[in-house]
Design a protein around this motif. Structure first.
Motif, PDB file in Angstrom:
ATOM      1  N   LEU A   9       0.742  -1.080  -0.228  1.00 48.47           N
ATOM      2  CA  LEU A   9       0.040   0.026  -0.054  1.00 48.47           C
ATOM      3  C   LEU A   9       0.853   1.160   0.121  1.00 48.47           C
ATOM      4  O   LEU A   9       1.784   1.360   0.672  1.00 48.47           O
ATOM      5  N   PHE A  10       0.308   2.288  -0.593  1.00 54.56           N
ATOM      6  CA  PHE A  10       1.278   3.613  -0.676  1.00 54.56           C
ATOM      7  C   PHE A  10       0.138   4.829  -0.656  1.00 54.56           C
ATOM      8  O   PHE A  10      -1.084   4.605  -0.667  1.00 54.56           O
ATOM      9  N   ARG A  11       0.658   6.047  -0.379  1.00 52.94           N
ATOM     10  CA  ARG A  11       0.015   7.365  -0.440  1.00 52.94           C
ATOM     11  C   ARG A  11      -0.160   7.864  -1.546  1.00 52.94           C
ATOM     12  O   ARG A  11       0.799   8.076  -2.531  1.00 52.94           O
ATOM     13  N   ASN A  12      -1.300   8.234  -2.230  1.00 53.96           N
ATOM     14  CA  ASN A  12      -1.227   9.035  -3.402  1.00 53.96           C
ATOM     15  C   ASN A  12      -2.087  10.208  -2.816  1.00 53.96           C
ATOM     16  O   ASN A  12      -3.379  10.192  -2.745  1.00 53.96           O
ATOM     17  N   GLY A  13      -1.549  11.379  -2.406  1.00 59.70           N
ATOM     18  CA  GLY A  13      -2.015  12.642  -1.929  1.00 59.70           C
ATOM     19  C   GLY A  13      -2.745  12.317  -0.595  1.00 59.70           C
ATOM     20  O   GLY A  13      -1.815  11.698   0.261  1.00 59.70           O
ATOM     21  N   ARG A  14      -3.923  12.329  -0.134  1.00 58.59           N
ATOM     22  CA  ARG A  14      -4.549  11.978   1.052  1.00 58.59           C
ATOM     23  C   ARG A  14      -5.039  10.767   0.706  1.00 58.59           C
ATOM     24  O   ARG A  14      -5.919  10.248   1.809  1.00 58.59           O
ATOM     25  N   ASN A  15      -5.192   9.885  -0.398  1.00 61.19           N
ATOM     26  CA  ASN A  15      -5.748   8.588  -0.384  1.00 61.19           C
ATOM     27  C   ASN A  15      -4.706   7.417  -0.149  1.00 61.19           C
ATOM     28  O   ASN A  15      -3.512   7.562  -0.405  1.00 61.19           O
ATOM     29  N   GLN A  16      -5.126   6.395   0.188  1.00 58.07           N
ATOM     30  CA  GLN A  16      -4.377   5.060   0.421  1.00 58.07           C
ATOM     31  C   GLN A  16      -4.411   4.689  -0.899  1.00 58.07           C
ATOM     32  O   GLN A  16      -5.677   4.478  -1.451  1.00 58.07           O
ATOM     33  N   ALA A  17      -3.514   3.833  -1.454  1.00 57.37           N
ATOM     34  CA  ALA A  17      -3.693   3.254  -2.737  1.00 57.37           C
ATOM     35  C   ALA A  17      -2.872   2.032  -2.992  1.00 57.37           C
ATOM     36  O   ALA A  17      -2.140   1.534  -1.996  1.00 57.37           O
ATOM     37  N   LEU A  18      -2.967   1.202  -3.935  1.00 54.97           N
ATOM     38  CA  LEU A  18      -2.487  -0.042  -4.150  1.00 54.97           C
ATOM     39  C   LEU A  18      -2.340  -0.020  -5.851  1.00 54.97           C
ATOM     40  O   LEU A  18      -3.107   0.270  -6.339  1.00 54.97           O
ATOM     41  N   ARG A  19      -1.278  -0.754  -6.161  1.00 52.10           N
ATOM     42  CA  ARG A  19      -1.115  -1.011  -7.766  1.00 52.10           C
ATOM     43  C   ARG A  19      -1.857  -2.458  -8.110  1.00 52.10           C
ATOM     44  O   ARG A  19      -1.542  -3.476  -7.031  1.00 52.10           O
TER      45      ARG A  19
END
Length: 78
Positions: free
Chosen positions: A9-19
Protein backbone atom coordinates in the motif's frame (compact mmCIF):
# COMPACT_ATOMS: atom_id res chain seq x y z
CA UNK A 1 -4.67 -17.39 -12.91
CA UNK A 2 -3.26 -16.67 -9.48
CA UNK A 3 -5.91 -16.06 -6.80
CA UNK A 4 -3.68 -14.32 -4.25
CA UNK A 5 -0.73 -11.97 -4.38
CA UNK A 6 1.11 -9.80 -1.83
CA UNK A 7 0.98 -6.06 -2.70
CA UNK A 8 2.19 -2.91 -0.95
CA UNK A 9 0.00 0.00 0.00
CA UNK A 10 1.14 3.59 -0.59
CA UNK A 11 -0.13 7.14 -0.31
CA UNK A 12 -1.37 9.11 -3.30
CA UNK A 13 -2.08 12.56 -1.87
CA UNK A 14 -4.61 12.05 0.91
CA UNK A 15 -5.70 8.64 -0.41
CA UNK A 16 -4.33 5.22 0.36
CA UNK A 17 -3.69 3.28 -2.85
CA UNK A 18 -2.33 0.05 -4.25
CA UNK A 19 -1.26 -1.06 -7.71
CA UNK A 20 -3.45 -3.80 -9.10
CA UNK A 21 -1.29 -6.49 -10.73
CA UNK A 22 -2.05 -7.26 -14.39
CA UNK A 23 -3.61 -10.64 -13.61
CA UNK A 24 -6.19 -8.92 -11.36
CA UNK A 25 -7.12 -6.04 -13.73
CA UNK A 26 -10.80 -5.14 -13.95
CA UNK A 27 -12.75 -4.37 -17.12
CA UNK A 28 -13.76 -0.78 -17.80
CA UNK A 29 -12.66 2.38 -16.02
CA UNK A 30 -15.02 2.45 -13.00
CA UNK A 31 -15.39 0.23 -9.95
CA UNK A 32 -17.38 0.02 -6.72
CA UNK A 33 -15.56 -0.57 -3.44
CA UNK A 34 -17.17 -1.70 -0.19
CA UNK A 35 -16.03 -2.94 3.19
CA UNK A 36 -17.05 -6.38 4.48
CA UNK A 37 -15.65 -6.67 7.99
CA UNK A 38 -11.86 -6.43 7.59
CA UNK A 39 -11.99 -6.96 3.81
CA UNK A 40 -12.30 -4.52 0.93
CA UNK A 41 -14.26 -5.79 -2.05
CA UNK A 42 -13.73 -4.11 -5.42
CA UNK A 43 -16.10 -4.86 -8.32
CA UNK A 44 -16.23 -3.35 -11.81
CA UNK A 45 -19.25 -1.20 -12.64
CA UNK A 46 -21.34 -3.03 -15.20
CA UNK A 47 -22.57 -0.85 -18.03
CA UNK A 48 -25.79 -2.65 -18.89
CA UNK A 49 -27.41 -0.16 -21.22
CA UNK A 50 -31.10 0.49 -21.67
CA UNK A 51 -32.22 -3.13 -21.34
CA UNK A 52 -30.53 -3.48 -17.93
CA UNK A 53 -32.13 -0.23 -16.77
CA UNK A 54 -35.60 -1.33 -17.89
CA UNK A 55 -35.15 -4.75 -16.25
CA UNK A 56 -34.58 -3.00 -12.89
CA UNK A 57 -37.83 -1.03 -13.06
CA UNK A 58 -40.88 -2.36 -11.27
CA UNK A 59 -44.22 -2.70 -13.04
CA UNK A 60 -46.93 -0.19 -12.18
CA UNK A 61 -50.71 -0.40 -12.20
CA UNK A 62 -51.09 3.35 -12.73
CA UNK A 63 -53.48 4.36 -15.49
CA UNK A 64 -51.84 6.85 -17.79
CA UNK A 65 -53.87 9.68 -19.28
CA UNK A 66 -54.63 9.41 -23.00
CA UNK A 67 -52.82 12.08 -24.97
CA UNK A 68 -54.31 13.27 -28.24
CA UNK A 69 -51.29 13.28 -30.55
CA UNK A 70 -52.32 13.29 -34.21
CA UNK A 71 -49.69 12.66 -36.89
CA UNK A 72 -47.78 15.65 -38.19
CA UNK A 73 -49.14 17.21 -41.37
CA UNK A 74 -46.46 17.41 -44.06
CA UNK A 75 -45.54 20.93 -45.18
CA UNK A 76 -43.98 22.05 -48.44
CA UNK A 77 -41.02 24.21 -47.38
CA UNK A 78 -39.60 24.95 -50.85
Amino acid sequence: MQTERHVRLFRNGRNQALRIPREFELEGNEAVIRRDGGRLIIEPVAKGGLLALLADWEATDDILAKIDDPPVTPEDIF
